[in-house]
Motif scaffolding. Structure first.
Motif, mmCIF file in Angstrom:
data_model
loop_
_atom_site.group_PDB
_atom_site.id
_atom_site.type_symbol
_atom_site.label_atom_id
_atom_site.label_comp_id
_atom_site.label_asym_id
_atom_site.label_seq_id
_atom_site.Cartn_x
_atom_site.Cartn_y
_atom_site.Cartn_z
ATOM 1 N N THR A 1 0.810 -1.214 0.000
ATOM 2 C CA THR A 1 0.000 0.000 0.000
ATOM 3 C C THR A 1 0.847 1.269 0.000
ATOM 4 N N MET A 2 1.912 1.307 0.788
ATOM 5 C CA MET A 2 2.730 2.519 0.822
ATOM 6 C C MET A 2 3.447 2.743 -0.509
ATOM 7 N N GLU A 3 3.899 1.664 -1.154
ATOM 8 C CA GLU A 3 4.489 1.818 -2.486
ATOM 9 C C GLU A 3 3.433 2.324 -3.477
ATOM 10 N N PHE A 4 2.222 1.841 -3.329
ATOM 11 C CA PHE A 4 1.111 2.301 -4.168
ATOM 12 C C PHE A 4 0.866 3.789 -3.937
ATOM 13 N N PHE A 5 0.858 4.217 -2.676
ATOM 14 C CA PHE A 5 0.634 5.625 -2.361
ATOM 15 C C PHE A 5 1.781 6.524 -2.830
ATOM 16 N N ALA A 6 2.959 5.952 -3.044
ATOM 17 C CA ALA A 6 4.090 6.748 -3.527
ATOM 18 C C ALA A 6 3.865 7.268 -4.942
ATOM 19 N N ASN A 7 2.870 6.730 -5.643
ATOM 20 C CA ASN A 7 2.519 7.277 -6.955
ATOM 21 C C ASN A 7 2.186 8.763 -6.886
ATOM 22 N N ILE A 8 1.675 9.205 -5.767
ATOM 23 C CA ILE A 8 1.352 10.626 -5.595
ATOM 24 C C ILE A 8 2.613 11.469 -5.726
ATOM 25 N N ASP A 9 3.686 11.039 -5.103
ATOM 26 C CA ASP A 9 4.945 11.783 -5.147
ATOM 27 C C ASP A 9 5.589 11.690 -6.528
ATOM 28 N N LEU A 10 5.439 10.534 -7.186
ATOM 29 C CA LEU A 10 5.961 10.396 -8.539
ATOM 30 C C LEU A 10 5.222 11.318 -9.504
ATOM 31 N N MET A 11 3.930 11.477 -9.301
ATOM 32 C CA MET A 11 3.165 12.395 -10.135
ATOM 33 C C MET A 11 3.633 13.841 -9.935
ATOM 34 N N ASP A 12 3.886 14.195 -8.685
ATOM 35 C CA ASP A 12 4.381 15.544 -8.393
ATOM 36 C C ASP A 12 5.722 15.794 -9.084
ATOM 37 N N ALA A 13 6.613 14.808 -9.030
ATOM 38 C CA ALA A 13 7.917 14.947 -9.700
ATOM 39 C C ALA A 13 7.745 15.065 -11.207
ATOM 40 N N TYR A 14 6.834 14.276 -11.761
ATOM 41 C CA TYR A 14 6.568 14.299 -13.201
ATOM 42 C C TYR A 14 6.102 15.682 -13.643
ATOM 43 N N ILE A 15 5.192 16.272 -12.874
ATOM 44 C CA ILE A 15 4.706 17.613 -13.197
ATOM 45 C C ILE A 15 5.847 18.617 -13.182
ATOM 46 N N LYS A 16 6.643 18.592 -12.136
ATOM 47 C CA LYS A 16 7.720 19.563 -12.007
ATOM 48 C C LYS A 16 8.786 19.374 -13.092
ATOM 49 N N GLU A 17 9.066 18.130 -13.469
ATOM 50 C CA GLU A 17 10.008 17.875 -14.550
ATOM 51 C C GLU A 17 9.484 18.425 -15.868
ATOM 52 N N THR A 18 8.215 18.204 -16.148
ATOM 53 C CA THR A 18 7.638 18.662 -17.412
ATOM 54 C C THR A 18 7.603 20.182 -17.472
ATOM 55 N N VAL A 19 7.266 20.815 -16.364
ATOM 56 C CA VAL A 19 7.312 22.278 -16.301
ATOM 57 C C VAL A 19 8.733 22.777 -16.589
ATOM 58 N N ALA A 20 9.723 22.114 -16.003
ATOM 59 C CA ALA A 20 11.119 22.517 -16.236
ATOM 60 C C ALA A 20 11.485 22.394 -17.714
ATOM 61 N N MET A 21 11.018 21.335 -18.376
ATOM 62 C CA MET A 21 11.289 21.177 -19.811
ATOM 63 C C MET A 21 10.670 22.317 -20.613
ATOM 64 N N CYS A 22 9.439 22.673 -20.289
ATOM 65 C CA CYS A 22 8.783 23.787 -20.977
ATOM 66 C C CYS A 22 9.550 25.082 -20.785
ATOM 67 N N ASP A 23 9.982 25.317 -19.566
ATOM 68 C CA ASP A 23 10.664 26.580 -19.274
ATOM 69 C C ASP A 23 12.077 26.612 -19.843
ATOM 70 N N ALA A 24 12.694 25.440 -20.016
ATOM 71 C CA ALA A 24 14.016 25.405 -20.651
ATOM 72 C C ALA A 24 13.935 25.875 -22.097
ATOM 73 N N VAL A 25 12.886 25.454 -22.789
ATOM 74 C CA VAL A 25 12.713 25.902 -24.174
ATOM 75 C C VAL A 25 12.354 27.384 -24.208
ATOM 76 N N ALA A 26 11.545 27.827 -23.262
ATOM 77 C CA ALA A 26 11.247 29.259 -23.181
ATOM 78 C C ALA A 26 12.525 30.071 -22.982
ATOM 79 N N ALA A 27 13.414 29.587 -22.114
ATOM 80 C CA ALA A 27 14.683 30.281 -21.884
ATOM 81 C C ALA A 27 15.542 30.273 -23.148
ATOM 82 N N GLN A 28 15.572 29.140 -23.834
ATOM 83 C CA GLN A 28 16.331 29.041 -25.076
ATOM 84 C C GLN A 28 15.838 30.064 -26.097
ATOM 85 N N LYS A 29 14.533 30.306 -26.116
ATOM 86 C CA LYS A 29 13.942 31.255 -27.052
ATOM 87 C C LYS A 29 13.888 32.675 -26.506
#
Length: 500
Positions: free
Chosen positions: A251-279
């Motif tokens: 169950t606790m490993e299952f609940f860790a999906n919440i934290d993985l989702m948070d990391a995924y969001i922050k990583e994707t935001v960083a990718m978007c902003d990296a391209v914005a910075a490049q431009k």
């Protein structure tokens, strides 16, 4: 006993909450559309064939926007097949599940259903097996008042006024080998740029979402986002990641999906902003998390019809959800809200029957699954401003996401009504949590409502024969003294506290 605390202050705000995060996804898959939304002949069906019992539950769910019609089937879909007289609509082979698509529900019916339920439509258009004329015609048909071939075709079909769809998705998971006309990042980046350009020339008020990698585990994750954004950055408004949480018997490993989702969001935001910075661009790409849920528990080979049979309706991945699932979904919904400065839309996948919060029986009843409740309560109370939090919580260790806090907390405040809501997930499976929340400057003087999802049996479910087995209760130990809210939360519980 575990202890946790949260501090928020009126002057420290993350963002306004965009209520499009309480969206859903409806695909021509399994019994989501046929037998879910649309079932002519059902005792509750209206003159358009829409199940009224389903409409009432969708309204209760608090769904704000629905993405349609796919999904994997989109890559082979011709939207024109689903308009005009129903007895003249073509029957097509639908290759994503090896079924027959009858096209008895299409764009016009979906818009009509959205109007009846008070939901904003989000339309996806096919740029995989079709050229840009498909998207061009689709938007023209929906959004131009009249005087052109496609808009006059809509009027001839009985819809005098334009549908005015303002949120469009270009393609779906084009990087997947399971798609018709799979694309490289450059191929997709170029076509989504050109499609978005055309769409906005037709209607400047439209916002456009482009597909991110199909999931975080794709080998090209990161490179895909960069290349697509380098090509389409100037034309799109949203990047659309997907995630289906990995099932785990722990169950606790299952609940860790919440934290993985948070990391995924922050990583994707960083990718978007990296391209914005490049431009050297001040523009910020937002996220539309337009598919998210727990991964289906069916065997892979059971997710398709047997080759050569081509049934019209094939019940698929009709998973039954538990209390444990509801707690995860509640925490994941909080994660979307807590990242609401960049997550401006989200679609739970899917709405009815197919890994869904609402289940139906053909010619029979409809009922709420356990996961219905956190989605419904989040939408009911999810308004206003997302408050920045200082959180203190005890932690536990998981393999999936290292240390994770027992507490997942969210605080929202509506200035006009003076109402504050606290969402709190206690992930400690064995101990209650003494929670204190300092609501500095928010003017809270009384507790308006509490809701609690908890059960000693984490595997408990709702079924057709026992649809109310799991319903929200109330928190028995909660108090507000001055600006400090305190509550004792049951082990493994998802909680809502509303004050003003």
């Amino acid at each position: 006993m575990t202890r946790a605390s949260v501090i928020v202050d009126k002057d420290f705000v993350l963002s306004d909450l965009d209520r499009r995060v309480f969206g859903q996804f409806a695909e021509h898959m399994g019994r989501c559309i046929y037998g879910g939304i649309y079932e002519p002949g059902h005792p509750t069906a209206d003159e358009d064939g829409f199940r009224q019992d389903v409409i009432e539950l969708v309204k209760e769910l608090g769904c704000t926007i629905v993405r349609y019609p796919g999904g994997n089937m989109l890559s082979g879909y011709n939207w024109e097949d689903g308009i005009g007289p129903k007895d003249k609509r073509p029957r097509r082979l639908e290759l994503s599940r090896f079924v027959t698509e009858t096209n008895q529900m299409g764009t016009d019916e979906f818009i009509k259903w959205c109007r009846k339920t008070g939901i904003e439509p989000m339309l996806a258009t096919n740029v995989a097996s079709r050229d840009l004329n498909g998207a061009w015609g689709h938007v023209e048909y929906c959004n131009i008042r009249g005087g052109t071939t496609m808009s006059d075709r809509r009027r001839a079909n009985g819809f005098e006024e334009p549908h005015n769809v303002k949120f469009w998705c270009v393609g779906n998971e084009p990087d997947g080998r399971w798609q018709i006309a799979q694309k490289t990042a450059r191929e997709y980046g170029r076509i989504v740029a050109e499609a978005a350009k055309i769409i906005k020339w037709i209607d400047k008020d439209i916002v456009v979402a482009a597909s991110a990698s199909s999931n975080r585990n794709m080998s090209h994750y990161g490179d895909w986002e960069r290349v697509v954004l380098e090509n389409a950055f100037d034309y799109i408004d949203f990047l659309a990641p997907h995630t289906y949480f990995k099932n785990n018997p722990d169950t606790m490993e299952f609940f860790a999906n919440i934290d993985l989702m948070d990391a995924y969001i922050k990583e994707t935001v960083a990718m978007c902003d990296a391209v914005a910075a490049q431009k050297r661009s001040p523009k910020r790409i937002m996220l539309s998390f337009d598919e998210w849920n727990i991964a289906a528990r069916w065997k892979y080979e059971d997710k398709f019809a047997k080759k050569g049979e081509w049934p019209e309706v094939l019940p698929l991945i009709e998973d039954v959800y538990t209390v444990e699932d509801a707690l995860l979904i509640g925490g994941a919904m909080q994660t979307l809200i807590n990242n609401g400065d960049r997550v401006k839309a989200a679609c739970f996948a899917q709405l009815i029957n197919v890994i869904a919060p609402i289940m139906t029986q053909d010619n029979g009843p409809a009922w709420r699954q356990t996961i219905f409740w956190p989605l419904s309560l989040a939408s009911r109370y999810g308004r206003g401003r997302i408050m920045r939090q200082t959180v203190s919580s005890e932690y536990t260790t998981t393999k999936a996401a290292a240390d994770i806090p027992y507490l997942v907390s969210t605080v929202l405040h509506q200035e006009e009504e003076g109402q504050t809501v606290v969402f709190a997930l206690n992930r400690n499976l064995h101990e209650p949590m003494d929670l204190t929340v300092a609501l500095k400057g928010l003017g809270a003087t009384r507790i308006l409502a509490t809701h609690e999802i908890a059960n000693a049996d984490l595997k408990a479910t709702n079924t057709r024969d026992n649809p109310d087995n799991i319903r929200p209760g109330t928190i028995t130990d909660v108090a507000l003294e001055g600006e400090t809210l305190s509550a004792r939360l049951k082990p493994a519980s998802w909680n809502v506290i509303v004050v003003n």
